[in-house]
Design a protein around this motif. Structure first.
Motif, short mmCIF file in Angstrom:
data_model
loop_
_atom_site.label_atom_id
_atom_site.label_comp_id
_atom_site.label_asym_id
_atom_site.label_seq_id
_atom_site.Cartn_x
_atom_site.Cartn_y
_atom_site.Cartn_z
N PHE A 1 -17.33 -13.54 -10.44
CA PHE A 1 -17.12 -13.22 -9.06
C PHE A 1 -18.39 -13.25 -8.43
O PHE A 1 -18.63 -13.02 -7.11
CB PHE A 1 -16.73 -11.63 -8.98
N PRO B 1 -18.99 -17.08 -6.32
CA PRO B 1 -17.72 -17.64 -5.81
C PRO B 1 -17.55 -19.27 -5.60
O PRO B 1 -18.88 -19.73 -5.21
CB PRO B 1 -17.34 -16.65 -4.68
N VAL C 1 -18.66 -12.04 -1.94
CA VAL C 1 -18.90 -11.14 -3.27
C VAL C 1 -18.64 -9.77 -2.80
O VAL C 1 -17.96 -8.93 -3.47
CB VAL C 1 -20.44 -11.15 -3.55
N THR D 1 -14.97 -8.58 -3.14
CA THR D 1 -14.35 -8.75 -4.36
C THR D 1 -13.68 -7.39 -4.79
O THR D 1 -13.82 -6.23 -4.51
CB THR D 1 -15.42 -8.85 -5.48
N VAL E 1 -11.16 -6.93 -10.04
CA VAL E 1 -11.75 -8.23 -10.47
C VAL E 1 -13.06 -7.97 -10.88
O VAL E 1 -13.53 -8.50 -11.77
CB VAL E 1 -11.60 -8.99 -9.48
N VAL E 2 -13.85 -7.01 -10.19
CA VAL E 2 -15.43 -6.67 -10.74
C VAL E 2 -15.37 -6.25 -12.27
O VAL E 2 -16.15 -7.07 -13.11
CB VAL E 2 -15.96 -5.66 -9.68
N ASP F 1 -14.24 -9.24 -14.33
CA ASP F 1 -14.97 -10.29 -14.78
C ASP F 1 -16.42 -9.92 -15.69
O ASP F 1 -16.83 -10.46 -16.40
CB ASP F 1 -15.64 -10.75 -13.44
N LEU G 1 -20.24 -2.58 -7.11
CA LEU G 1 -20.30 -3.88 -6.62
C LEU G 1 -21.33 -3.91 -5.46
O LEU G 1 -21.98 -4.87 -5.08
CB LEU G 1 -18.98 -4.18 -5.96
N ARG H 1 -9.36 -19.39 -12.33
CA ARG H 1 -9.85 -19.52 -10.91
C ARG H 1 -9.80 -20.98 -10.35
O ARG H 1 -9.55 -21.85 -11.19
CB ARG H 1 -11.22 -18.99 -11.02
#
Length: 328
Positions: free
Chosen positions: A72, A75, A91, A94, A98-99, A102, A128, A231
């Motif tokens: 992430f 991208p 970013v 996000t 997903v944070v 990943d 994040l 992805r």
């Protein structure tokens, strides 16, 4: 071996780009393992005092010991030459799940997670925000003013070179020529994983109409994919000419060239075997853009340089006459 499978029409949607955010995030690998990146040592020595003002604990934690970084944070670019701020906005948007996913995929096991990330995953939204702020501060403190113009010049030159290969030798030579790990079969782009530090758990990627984006980078010894094969497909490869980052401008050794042009213009002509802008040349030579611009104008009107515009940036490179003059 990883195989990128192309259906009919997938080659038409394959494109090149470069990403200032990707290069910023990948440059953190230097902090983790500086010995792997000798061309960046002068820059590292220069920025070391500035790093003490940053969130270094978090910045170094996002790079795993095997040099993976969470997907992430890099991208896929929406266009060929995105702005850093626009990419960082992606970013910041996000999703929290997903944070977490990943970061866990990057470190593979819970036991391997650095403490700062393990704590942060309890509140992924706050983590994040802290990560994005840390990368933003790192960019403006250590990269944007001096380092990025040099790197951007190398990446632009790489893209220009790939365009010439495509025009002269075709798509097969273009793809296979990106890196020795890659081979093109006519319907598949095969990536050898023999020398990967850590093997991926998957082996196939179908382009499936999503477009493959090819990204040159200063921070890879060989071509590499994203961690997550679901992805939109991206393949990073070593930028051509990345070793020049640590080089000083070439000396003018041809006395005839020196007498004809003078030292400043002769040095510029020698540097412009690959495209570069006025600002990039000024950074490299340690002079003002105004001084460089005057000399470029003379060389251009003498037929020794050509120029092309990309948005607001004008890049110069040698003409055939300029090449011949430098070879004499």
């Amino acid at each position: 071996m990883i195989e990128f499978r192309f259906a009919v029409g997938d080659l038409a949607t394959t494109s090149f780009a470069y990403s200032p955010l990707q290069e910023a995030v990948f440059s953190l690998r230097c902090l983790h393992d500086p010995a792997r990146y000798p061309h960046h040592r002068p820059w590292l020595r220069c920025i070391r005092p500035r790093l003490e003002t940053l969130d270094r604990e978090l910045l170094t934690a996002v790079v795993a010991p095997w040099l993976w970084v969470p997907d992430f944070l890099t991208p896929r670019p929406a266009r060929a030459r995105p702005a850093f701020a626009d990419e960082l906005d992606v970013v910041r948007a996000t999703p929290p799940d997903v944070v977490g996913a990943d970061i866990r995929a990057t470190y593979r096991t819970p036991e391997a997670l650095p403490a700062v990330l393990a704590r942060g995953l309890a509140e992924p939204v706050a983590l994040l925000a802290r990560l994005a702020d840390a990368i933003d501060a790192y960019w403006h403190t250590c990269l944007a003013d001096d380092w990025w113009p040099r790197v951007q010049s190398i990446l632009e030159a790489d893209l220009a070179y790939r365009g010439r290969v495509l025009a002269e030798d075709g798509v097969g030579a273009l793809l296979a020529g990106l890196d020795e790990r890659l081979s093109w079969t006519g319907s598949e782009l095969r990536l050898s994983t023999r020398d990967f530090m850590v093997q991926t758990s998957w082996a196939d990627v179908s382009i499936d109409g999503r477009g493959l984006v090819l990204l040159p980078t200063m921070f890879a010894r060989g071509a590499q994919p994203l961690i997550d094969p679901a992805r939109p497909p991206v393949l990073m490869y070593p930028a051509r000419g990345r070793a020049t980052l640590s080089e000083t401008p070439p000396p003018v050794t041809d006395e005839a060239l020196l007498r004809l042009l003078g030292r400043p213009r002769a040095r510029l002509l020698l540097l412009l075997a690959e495209p570069a802008s006025t600002t990039e040349l000024a950074h490299r030579l340690g002079v003002t853009p105004g001084a460089v611009s005057q000399h470029l104008a003379v060389l251009y009107h003498a037929g020794l340089l050509s120029r092309t515009r990309s948005g607001r940036i004008v890049r110069y490179t040698r003409t055939r006459l300029g090449d011949e003059l430098c070879r004499r």
